[in-house]
Design a protein around this motif. Structure first.
Motif, PDB file in Angstrom:
ATOM      1  N   SER A   1      -2.377   4.626   0.856  1.00  0.00           N
ATOM      2  CA  SER A   1      -1.900   5.136  -0.135  1.00  0.00           C
ATOM      3  C   SER A   1      -2.114   6.352  -0.479  1.00  0.00           C
ATOM      4  O   SER A   1      -1.159   7.251  -0.851  1.00  0.00           O
ATOM      5  CB  SER A   1      -2.406   4.119  -1.436  1.00  0.00           C
TER       6      SER A   1
ATOM      7  N   GLN B   1       0.822  -1.292  -0.150  1.00  0.00           N
ATOM      8  CA  GLN B   1      -0.048  -0.023   0.014  1.00  0.00           C
ATOM      9  C   GLN B   1       0.613   1.127   0.018  1.00  0.00           C
ATOM     10  O   GLN B   1       0.643   2.255  -0.647  1.00  0.00           O
ATOM     11  CB  GLN B   1      -0.886  -0.064   1.240  1.00  0.00           C
TER      12      GLN B   1
ATOM     13  N   LEU C   1       1.976   1.642  -3.441  1.00  0.00           N
ATOM     14  CA  LEU C   1       1.137   2.103  -4.364  1.00  0.00           C
ATOM     15  C   LEU C   1       0.992   3.718  -3.967  1.00  0.00           C
ATOM     16  O   LEU C   1       0.897   4.607  -5.148  1.00  0.00           O
ATOM     17  CB  LEU C   1      -0.321   1.544  -4.000  1.00  0.00           C
ATOM     18  N   GLY C   2       0.885   3.959  -3.105  1.00  0.00           N
ATOM     19  CA  GLY C   2       0.874   5.579  -2.580  1.00  0.00           C
ATOM     20  C   GLY C   2       1.922   6.525  -3.159  1.00  0.00           C
ATOM     21  O   GLY C   2       1.567   7.639  -3.998  1.00  0.00           O
TER      22      GLY C   2
END
Length: 302
Positions: A161, A108, A111-112
């Motif tokens: 994210s 996550q 993804l962020g």
């Protein structure tokens, strides 16, 4: 008649790229460091990051004799609004990131940071009035679709994210507007966070919840967190002062790519079909954005 000397090339962009590469490679390896903490809450690690970063920078500023711009900035409190905004945003970003590593949600976090360049594009258009071309608009749209997929299929927003992307994207925007060099700006940011960090540490000591000065290993890690935090932020501040927001977005890919590999290969986090679809959309969006930015540079050069 002697020929005129050729103009000296501007080395500032090259320096900016070097600073950016250093920052993002270090940040990409951060999960390996913060995974070493065992049983220490994320907020406690955060306050020690603030405290020891500030103390480390005191020594560095003294060594380099760079107190003049800091005294000037602190002597004009009304101009510290943007710096305070940077300080709060970076504290939020730090805390979220530590939490993501502690709870083994590094995918996550990855993804962020993949999303951050797209957030930079949107912020550049909304705040700096930069032009958003069609491919860039399509890239931002694909990122929105990726988030919507997670919301519909998993029933929840990828809040880690989104929090990391918007906090760091906005930090980069504000940092570009701060009239301070990288070292001075970073020191003032941590200095503004210092009172809150000290109060929190005092409370932890009073209620006997502090891990500092307990185990030697944990104490040394907490101290090291300040130095390890300050070095890439110094490099990033140097890059932000020399490069356009869009160029910073190019270099940003290094950080989440390293984190993605660490999450899968070191921490063994599962990659579900929905997550893979989300990453695929974000990667497609980044490819569109990169192509658009490259085309723009080619047209400008022509």
């Amino acid at each position: 008649m002697r020929p005129s000397p050729s103009p000296t090339p501007d080395r500032e962009p090259a320096k900016g790229v070097a600073f950016g590469l250093s920052a993002y490679i270090l940040w990409g390896c951060f999960p390996l460091f913060f995974a070493l903490f065992q049983g220490v809450p994320a907020f406690e690690i955060l306050i020690h990051r603030i405290l020891w970063s500030c103390l480390f920078l005191v020594g560095l500023v003294t060594l380099l004799r760079r107190w003049a711009p800091i005294r000037k900035a602190l002597g004009e409190p009304r101009r510290l609004g943007s710096v305070l905004g940077c300080a709060l945003l970076i504290a939020i970003n730090w805390g979220l990131y530590i939490y993501a590593v502690e709870t083994r949600q590094v995918l996550q976090a990855s993804l962020g940071y993949f999303m951050t360049p797209l957030v930079n594009v949107a912020l550049g258009m909304l705040v700096l009035r930069e032009t958003m071309h069609r491919l860039q608009a399509a890239a931002v749209g694909l990122a929105a679709v990726a988030i919507l997929i997670q919301l519909l299929l998993l029933g929840e927003l990828p809040w880690i994210s989104l929090g990391l992307a918007f906090s760091f994207g906005t930090y980069g925007l504000l940092r570009k507007q701060v009239p301070l060099d990288g070292l001075s700006g970073l020191f003032v940011e941590t200095l503004l966070l210092m009172p809150l960090a000290l109060l929190t540490l005092a409370w932890l000591v009073q209620v006997d919840l502090s891990h500092f000065l307990g185990e030697t290993r944990t104490t040394l890690l907490l101290i090291a967190s300040g130095v390890i935090t300050a070095l890439p932020l110094l490099a990033f501040a140097g890059a932000a002062r020399r490069l356009r927001l869009a160029t910073l977005g190019f270099l940003m890919y290094i950080n989440p790519t390293i984190q993605f590999g660490i999450a899968l290969l070191v921490f063994g986090e599962p990659l579900t079909a929905v997550q893979l679809a989300t990453f695929a959309l974000i990667w497609t969006a980044l490819a569109l954005y990169t192509w658009s930015a490259w085309q723009g540079r080619v047209r400008a050069a022509a």
